[in-house]
Design an enzyme around this catalytic site. Structure first.
Site, PDB file in Angstrom:
ATOM      1  CE  LYS A  51      38.837  49.950  31.165  1.00 50.61           C
ATOM      2  NZ  LYS A  51      37.556  49.516  30.631  1.00 50.61           N
ATOM      3  CD  GLN A  95      36.419  47.334  27.986  1.00 52.18           C
ATOM      4  OE1 GLN A  95      37.081  47.263  29.036  1.00 52.18           O
ATOM      5  NE2 GLN A  95      35.541  48.312  27.624  1.00 52.18           N
ATOM      6  CG  ASP A 118      33.784  48.856  35.035  1.00 55.72           C
ATOM      7  OD1 ASP A 118      34.187  49.498  34.832  1.00 55.72           O
ATOM      8  OD2 ASP A 118      33.665  47.749  34.355  1.00 55.72           O
TER       9      ASP A 118
END
Ligand code: NAP
Length: 295
Positions: A51, A95, A118
């Site tokens: 990322k 995460q 997300d």
């Protein structure tokens, strides 16, 4: 069987996003993503690395918060609160999985929905379910982009998804059934009876299970398009890294039945990251009062 290269599609998407970032930067808006990583799970560290690389290649500023495995819920929540309040941060990504003692659902609830790149927050999933999304769920929208950019029209097709997880299977089932996508969706899980028979009626079959090579040729009808979301590490003593990645699909043995399939690695994974970048740009646009981009 056509190999649906997610790597190529991701590059295509990133090259389309580059000018959008340049436009924002010209207007003194520096899209910024804050990534929070707790603990030392090696796979999570690899994903965070990918990322970060994608942000760098596009000119998105990325901030990293690497926290020890024994971080408390309170400390993690305080970091999220600070990032929510920081107007220079447009996107927040925590995460997952978090270490077992931490409550993931509370962290998702705490992230400002306008920074939820997300698309995990119940507000954003609710907007998706009510056919008025702000952010698109990253992996499901990545799958849609793979289909669209490979000339596979999902409208009117029977899409069978195996796996009802909240990050992939369930939001994908909602998305594909919306007006415009117009698929007829069947969502399978571990209690589904006659799963092979159901799968054999799929025009598009998606595996989001997390079981190596679970989907074998007897799940497929002739001409099906197969999307493999699974990422499974299998031990391989001959491999320099001690193992290699395989998907949920027995990719090597389906080539005479499927018309097209995504490989693992190099399939859904890279496209997911490109959609995360797309959502970061939209988060920066939302914060600046600009309309969100469509793709
Ligand atoms: P998850 O939340 O654990 O969900 C797994 C799903 O698989 C569950 O719904 C489970 O059913 C179902 N399942 C398990 N065994 C089954 C069986 N024998 N028959 C039918 N269904 C079965 O996992 P997830 O987060 O959705 O992730 C799934 C996979 O996708 C993992 O390998 C993950 O690493 C990968 N992934 C990849 C990306 C990417 O960008 N490529 C992104 C996210 C996830 P129940 O609900 O009944 O337990």
């Amino acid at each position: 069987m056509k190999r649906l290269s997610g790597k190529k599609i991701a590059e295509e998407i990133l090259s389309e996003l580059r000018p959008e970032i340049e436009k924002l930067i010209l207007n003194n808006i520096i899209p910024t993503l804050a990534v929070v990583l707790v603990g030392d799970d090696p796979a999570s560290a690899v994903y965070v690395g990918h990322k970060k690389t994608a942000c760098k290649s596009l000119g998105i500023r990325s901030l990293e918060f690497i926290l020890p495995a024994n971080t408390t819920q309170e400390d993690l929540e305080n970091i999220i609160i600070e990032l929510n309040e920081d107007s220079t941060v447009h996107g927040i990504l925590c995460q997952f999985p978090l270490p077992k003692h931490l409550n993931e659902a509370s962290i998702i609830d705490l992230i400002n929905p306008k920074k939820d790149v997300d698309c995990f927050h119940p507000y954003n999933l609710g907007r998706l379910a009510s056919d008025n999304p702000t952010f698109m769920p990253v992996t499901p929208y990545g799958i849609f982009q793979i289909l669209k950019r490979s000339g596979v029209d999902p409208r009117g097709k029977h899409v069978v998804i195996i796996g009802r997880g909240t990050t992939v299977g369930r939001p994908l089932s909602i998305m594909m059934s919306l007006k415009g996508w117009d698929s007829t969706v069947t969502l399978c899980h571990s209690h589904t009876k006659e799963i092979r028979t159901i799968c054999r009626s799929a025009d598009i079959l998606v595996g989001a299970i997390g079981r190596p090579k679970f989907i074998t040729r007897d799940f497929l009808k002739q001409g099906v398009t197969v999307i493999d979301v699974g990422i499974n590490k299998v031990v391989d003593t001959n491999h320099p890294k001690g193992g290699h990645l395989v998907g949920d699909v027995d990719y090597k043995n389906i080539s005479d039945i499927a018309s097209a399939a995504t490989p693992v690695p190099g399939g859904v994974g890279p496209v997911t990251i490109s959609i995360l970048m797309f959502n970061c740009i939209n988060a920066a646009r939302i914060a600046s009062g600009l309309p969100v981009l469509d793709m």
